[in-house]
Design an enzyme around this catalytic site. Structure first.
Site, PDB file in Angstrom:
ATOM      1  N   PRO A 348     -49.559 -21.731  78.984  1.00 57.70           N
ATOM      2  CG  PRO A 348     -50.068 -20.941  81.116  1.00 57.70           C
ATOM      3  CD  PRO A 348     -50.675 -21.603  79.931  1.00 57.70           C
ATOM      4  CG  ASP A 524     -51.722 -25.714  81.069  1.00 55.34           C
ATOM      5  OD1 ASP A 524     -51.438 -24.658  81.656  1.00 55.34           O
ATOM      6  OD2 ASP A 524     -52.786 -25.902  80.434  1.00 55.34           O
ATOM      7  CG  HIS A 525     -46.595 -22.813  85.524  1.00 52.24           C
ATOM      8  ND1 HIS A 525     -46.964 -23.322  86.741  1.00 52.24           N
ATOM      9  CD2 HIS A 525     -45.407 -22.193  85.745  1.00 52.24           C
ATOM     10  CE1 HIS A 525     -46.067 -23.007  87.664  1.00 52.24           C
ATOM     11  NE2 HIS A 525     -45.109 -22.323  87.076  1.00 52.24           N
ATOM     12  NE  ARG A 526     -53.736 -22.781  81.041  1.00 49.22           N
ATOM     13  CZ  ARG A 526     -54.492 -22.958  79.959  1.00 49.22           C
ATOM     14  NH1 ARG A 526     -55.332 -22.018  79.597  1.00 49.22           N
ATOM     15  NH2 ARG A 526     -54.405 -24.057  79.236  1.00 49.22           N
TER      16      ARG A 526
END
Ligand code: CAO
Length: 552
Positions: A348, A524-526
């Protein structure tokens, strides 16, 4: 209108059974005997029939509910109904007829008839067990093939009466020698099902059979290995026809063994097209469906499809629009395409933008031109950006990680290696500068120029392209105001650098002309949250705005 309860009939003593399928919806008109829902025990699935004709007005249960005799499962408007009443459920005979003394609708195990013995194994003919009075029950699926090695209780065939399907289990472990029935055959108690070789090591069998291997002085030979012969599983061709979008209220027709297989494989039976009689789903249908799904996923991961379940892009015949030429992709292009797609589909992405004021940095950089010429090294903005990123990675270590999702762990790196994207005639390459935090600007300038040249000359070694924690992709020498780079997985962030430009910057009392460097941080939004991303780019702005802070 007369409302009538539809109740679970006598289940032949079974305490509770699970509803595995509801075959009607509110508003459906049903005839007497129409199946309302399917329940399943360990060994058999049984359809509960409607006690009469009418319209379903209410469903009181859902799939997964456990029900027992007498539970109300639905209500119907029995106007004009000609069938029986709920006091006389028609399912009774059915469920009783297929129930054993434990109340489970399980056929007795076949009473085997010994045939002959040979060495440590003997051949048995397996017969159809008592079917509670039923005769001429059609075989809807043969679950074994010649050469198969099977365990005790493995399902041999599935038979189906009007309302119930059931598996006939194997009384032995052994190897199937000959299958004596095929789909469509009608079976009654005592009919021959198959011949199988059975290891001759059972006491009770020995009692029945007289002389044993031990008695005759022979050692029991081990059962032939299952892989004596290659598996004769047919190479089912995955077909797109195995996929059918489920239609509302669509019914699934399948025997318990097939349902069990589908459950074990996680296959949604409403999406499988049955190839058996009356569109019944067979084991091969489940296997074909799973294979086709796997194939689609694998094609996706090799770059041919999307690997996401999203249909791939279909190409038109371009030659209809004009002349075309086709040439094979270079290996590097194919690898890059696959990597980009993998990252794009898995990560994401969010991109954070920032402008760094590099007016002072550029003044300093230009002042070093003569020194650079002496050293034979060109000082571009890149070494400053490398150094600033190393400092930011040390201060915000949440950017210097990789995610191990399988183990649900965050891998924190105690080193700072940074990749630089290099545009080469053969495609994009990303050599890695190690321990950037421990190197000076001249060293970084020399090393990045050397690695970029090696990349263009195709002289990079694999080790020189591995181990990066973070990547910088600079299009500053080319142009552009901003872009959204794709994270170079398994790293969790990448910095895009665009062309510096003079911009008016408000200093509190007036606009000043300042050289502003556009930064685009994709992450990476995780692994990284938005606030940290803004901290990271702000910190880069501060470090590049006053390069003395890089020394601190
Ligand atoms: N703003 C303004 N000018 C810049 C600049 C920026 N952000 N970055 C570099 N420049 C200038 C340099 O100072 C140099 O100018 P001079 O020749 O006048 O000194 C000129 O642009 C060319 O620099 P360079 O590209 O040779 O050197 P670099 O250190 O900036 O970059 C490298 C090296 C390897 C990153 C670069 O050559 C390159 O290949 N960039 C492309 C990367 C790429 O393709 N990324 C896309 C990946 S995703 O598809």
């Amino acid at each position: 209108m007369s409302e009538q309860e539809i109740k679970v009939p006598d289940l032949g003593g079974a305490d509770e059974v699970e509803i595995i399928e509801i075959l009607v919806s509110v508003g459906d008109s049903v005839e007497a005997e129409d199946s309302i829902l399917t329940v399943e025990t360990d060994k058999a699935s049984v359809d509960l029939p409607s006690p009469g004709a009418g319209k379903i007005t209410k469903l009181s249960v859902k799939v997964g509910d456990k029900v027992k005799e007498g539970d109300v499962v639905a209500m119907m408007d029995a106007g004009g109904a000609s069938g029986g009443t709920d006091d006389e459920p028609e399912a009774k005979a059915e469920s009783e007829s297929s129930a054993d003394s434990d109340g489970k609708p399980e056929p007795e195990k076949p009473k085997p008839e010994p045939k002959k013995k040979s060495g440590g194994s003997r051949t048995e003919t397996v017969l159809v067990p008592p079917l509670d009075g039923m005769e001429d029950v059609p075989v809807i699926e043969v679950n074994i093939s010649e050469g198969d090695t099977i365990e005790v209780d493995a399902s041999l065939v599935t038979v189906e009466s009007d309302k119930a399907s059931m598996d006939i289990p194997s009384p032995y472990a052994g190897k199937v020698v000959k299958v004596l029935v095929s789909e469509g055959d009608k079976l009654s108690e005592g009919d021959k099902l198959l011949e199988m070789t059975v290891a001759d090591d059972s006491d009770e069998d020995d009692d029945d059979q007289g002389e044993t291997a031990a008695d005759s002085g022979q050692e029991a030979k081990p059962e032939p290995e299952a892989d004596d012969k290659p598996s004769k599983e047919p190479e089912a061709q995955p077909q797109s026809s195995t996929y059918e979008p489920p239609s509302p209220g669509s019914r699934v027709h399948a025997g318990p063994a097939v349902r069990k297989l589908a459950r074990e494989l996680g296959a949604d039976m409403t999406r499988i097209k049955g190839s058996g009689p009356k569109s019944r789903i067979l084991k091969d249908d489940v296997n074909d469906y799973v294979k086709s799904q796997l194939q689609q996923t694998q094609q996706g991961s090799s770059g041919a499809g999307t690997g996401s379940g999203i249909p791939g892009v279909k190409l038109p015949d371009f030659s209809q629009f004009g002349d075309i030429e086709r040439e094979p992709m270079s290996r590097m292009m194919a690898v890059t395409a696959s990597n980009m797609q993998r990252s794009w589909l898995n990560v994401p992405h969010v991109t954070q933008f920032e402008d760094a004021d590099i007016s002072d940095m550029e003044a300093f950089r230009k002042s070093q031109k003569a020194a650079g010429e002496k050293r034979g090294v060109k000082m571009t903005p890149l070494p400053f950006i490398l150094k600033a990123c190393a400092t930011a990675l040390a201060e915000l270590p949440q950017f210097n990680v990789s995610l191990d999702l399988e183990r649900k762990e965050v891998v924190r790196k105690q080193y700072i290696h940074i990749g630089i994207a290099v545009d080469t005639p053969n495609g994009l390459m990303v050599p890695v500068i190690r321990d950037v935090d421990q190197k000076g600007l001249w060293e970084l300038a020399a090393e990045s120029a050397e690695l970029a040249q090696k990349a263009r000359d195709r002289k990079l070694k694999p080790a020189e392209m591995q181990g990066a924690c973070f990547t910088i992709t600079s299009l500053g020498g080319i142009g552009g105001t901003a872009f959204t780079p794709i994270v170079n997985t398994p790293e969790v962030a990448i910095l895009g650098v665009s062309r510096a430009a003079m911009k008016p910057v408000w200093d509190g009392s007036e606009f000043q002309p300042r050289l502003m460097l556009p930064l685009s941080l994709s992450y990476d939004h995780r692994a990284v949250n938005g606030a940290d991303a803004a901290r990271f780019t702000s910190l880069l702005g501060e470090l590049l705005g006053d390069i003395r802070s890089l020394l601190l």
